[in-house]
Design a protein around this motif. Structure first.
Motif, PDB file in Angstrom:
ATOM      1  N   GLY A  47      -8.434 -11.260  -1.931  1.00 14.06           N
ATOM      2  CA  GLY A  47      -8.131  -9.932  -1.395  1.00 14.06           C
ATOM      3  C   GLY A  47      -6.723  -9.481  -1.751  1.00 14.06           C
ATOM      4  O   GLY A  47      -6.496  -8.301  -2.056  1.00 14.06           O
ATOM      5  N   HIS A  48      -5.786 -10.424  -1.742  1.00 17.12           N
ATOM      6  CA  HIS A  48      -4.412 -10.068  -2.149  1.00 17.12           C
ATOM      7  C   HIS A  48      -4.393  -9.611  -3.610  1.00 17.12           C
ATOM      8  O   HIS A  48      -3.732  -8.630  -3.958  1.00 17.12           O
ATOM      9  CB  HIS A  48      -3.475 -11.265  -1.979  1.00 17.12           C
ATOM     10  N   LYS A  79      -6.781  -8.316  -5.218  1.00 15.89           N
ATOM     11  CA  LYS A  79      -7.391  -6.978  -5.293  1.00 15.89           C
ATOM     12  C   LYS A  79      -6.361  -5.905  -4.932  1.00 15.89           C
ATOM     13  O   LYS A  79      -6.307  -4.839  -5.555  1.00 15.89           O
ATOM     14  CB  LYS A  79      -8.596  -6.897  -4.347  1.00 15.89           C
ATOM     15  N   GLU A  80      -5.538  -6.201  -3.920  1.00 15.57           N
ATOM     16  CA  GLU A  80      -4.495  -5.231  -3.542  1.00 15.57           C
ATOM     17  C   GLU A  80      -3.471  -5.071  -4.659  1.00 15.57           C
ATOM     18  O   GLU A  80      -3.026  -3.960  -4.958  1.00 15.57           O
ATOM     19  CB  GLU A  80      -3.802  -5.681  -2.253  1.00 15.57           C
ATOM     20  N   HIS A  81      -3.088  -6.199  -5.277  1.00 19.52           N
ATOM     21  CA  HIS A  81      -2.142  -6.107  -6.402  1.00 19.52           C
ATOM     22  C   HIS A  81      -2.736  -5.235  -7.510  1.00 19.52           C
ATOM     23  O   HIS A  81      -2.052  -4.358  -8.068  1.00 19.52           O
ATOM     24  CB  HIS A  81      -1.856  -7.501  -6.999  1.00 19.52           C
ATOM     25  N   ASP A 117       4.208 -13.334  -3.185  1.00 18.90           N
ATOM     26  CA  ASP A 117       2.883 -13.573  -2.622  1.00 18.90           C
ATOM     27  C   ASP A 117       2.167 -14.674  -3.406  1.00 18.90           C
ATOM     28  O   ASP A 117       1.571 -15.590  -2.827  1.00 18.90           O
ATOM     29  CB  ASP A 117       2.081 -12.266  -2.670  1.00 18.90           C
ATOM     30  N   ALA A 176      -5.078  -2.964  -7.398  1.00 21.33           N
ATOM     31  CA  ALA A 176      -5.202  -1.541  -7.037  1.00 21.33           C
ATOM     32  C   ALA A 176      -3.846  -0.840  -7.157  1.00 21.33           C
ATOM     33  O   ALA A 176      -3.749   0.280  -7.679  1.00 21.33           O
ATOM     34  CB  ALA A 176      -5.748  -1.419  -5.616  1.00 21.33           C
ATOM     35  N   THR A 177      -2.801  -1.514  -6.710  1.00 22.17           N
ATOM     36  CA  THR A 177      -1.466  -0.927  -6.765  1.00 22.17           C
ATOM     37  C   THR A 177      -0.992  -0.767  -8.208  1.00 22.17           C
ATOM     38  O   THR A 177      -0.452   0.281  -8.588  1.00 22.17           O
ATOM     39  CB  THR A 177      -0.478  -1.808  -5.970  1.00 22.17           C
ATOM     40  N   SER A 187       0.823  -1.199   0.000  1.00 19.99           N
ATOM     41  CA  SER A 187       0.000   0.000   0.000  1.00 19.99           C
ATOM     42  C   SER A 187       0.864   1.259   0.000  1.00 19.99           C
ATOM     43  O   SER A 187       0.419   2.326  -0.393  1.00 19.99           O
ATOM     44  CB  SER A 187      -0.944  -0.013   1.198  1.00 19.99           C
TER      45      SER A 187
END
Lengths: 192, 130
Positions: free
Chosen positions: A92-93, A95-97, A169, A99-100, A2
């Motif tokens: 969820g991981h 989704k974080e990837h 990851d 977004a980044t 993040s």
């Protein structure tokens, strides 16, 4: 990850951000090092290129598909707790990837790809929890290979480092999914 | 001396056989294909285009797939030779491709992978996908 682009929301970073946009895709190593939150790498990061943006966008497309795949898996009703919780965590991981990656592409002056309205998955072959897990494992293994193949071709080494972080990851996802279906979780000393 | 010459001839023959596709193993190629599964599938489009029908197809020609302009303009017809060149170094072969991948550098692995793609193209899965 993040912190990758935390500077975007920082008032202190706004002048620098305007400079980036003004220079289009060919960012200095210093600029991209700021993106990844590591100014110490500024001298060595190298330039981010149009190729870098294309690579990031391809990765984003695959991440968005992975999010959709886990959603389909979760909605089959075949996954039982705690496996279901694990799948949602992995989603969820991704989704974080995504977004980044999306924010990074936009900051570099590119246009992030959007999620497709519809994805095709081999749902006719998903008849059991094990089928779903094996399918997810095949996607995660592919993702590991894709990032492994992308890392050497990034013009900017800080982007390569960020991609390596995602690779790590996804390799963990792959290992846990293999373990869940009774396979040796880590089949070899190297990934390819 | 004769033995050395014979060995050299065998080595040359082996190299030629590999270059012409003999010894390529689609089963090994299937394992290598697992590296492609983040973006590709045989029968349907994903981040990358489907591989059923690949041999003989012109690059950038799967209807409905959003190719890069570079791929659409590449004027490539896919066969064992063009695939070998592309897979070895996609970004160098088609600058501007969205396949941001360093490539499969091992010639034998490429041969096996191409043998698998050729074999899979004749599979029931691909026949159904037509």
């Amino acid at each position: 990850m993040s912190s990758f682009l935390d500077f975007i929301d920082s008032p202190l970073a706004l002048p620098a951000r305007r400079r980036f946009i003004g220079h289009g895709l060919m960012l200095s190593g210093a600029a991209v090092a700021l993106l990844v939150g590591n100014e110490a790498l500024a001298a060595t990061g190298g330039k981010a290129t149009e190729d870098d943006v294309r690579i990031l966008n391809t990765a984003l497309g695959a991440e968005l598909e992975a999010i959709a795949a886990y959603q389909v898996g979760a909605e089959t009703g075949l996954l039982q707790k705690p496996v279901l919780d694990l799948a949602v965590t992995f989603q969820g991981h991704h989704k974080e990837h995504a977004a980044t990656l999306s924010k990074t592409i936009a900051t570099l002056g590119g246009k992030p790809v959007a999620a497709k309205a519809k994805y095709t998955f081999p749902t006719d072959k998903l008849k059991s929890q094990e089928d779903v897990l094996r399918f997810a494992a095949s996607l995660e293994k592919g993702a590991v290979s894709a990032y492994l193949g992308a890392i050497p071709v990034f013009g900017n080494r800080d982007l390569a480092k960020a991609a390596a972080s995602i690779l790590g990851d996804e390799a963990m996802h792959w290992a846990i999914l293999r373990n869940a279906v009774g396979e040796v979780p880590v089949p070899s000393a190297f990934v390819s | 001396m004769k033995a050395a010459r014979a060995l050299a001839l065998v080595a040359l023959a082996s190299a030629a056989a590999i270059a012409h596709g003999a010894g390529r193993d689609p089963r090994r190629g299937e394992e290598i294909y697992s590296r492609c599964l983040a973006c590709h599938a045989l029968a349907y489009d994903r981040t990358g285009p489907r591989h059923c029908g690949l041999f003989g197809r012109r690059a950038g020609s799967v209807a409905g797939f959003a190719y890069s302009d570079a791929m659409k303009r590449s004027n490539i017809a896919w066969n064992a030779k063009t695939l070998d060149r592309f897979i070895a170094d996609p970004l160098k072969t088609v600058p501007g491709t969205t396949m941001g991948y360093a490539g499969v550098k091992d010639a034998r692995e490429r041969g096996d992978l191409i043998a698998y793609l050729e074999s899979a193209g004749k599979s029931e899965e691909c026949r159904k996908a037509r």
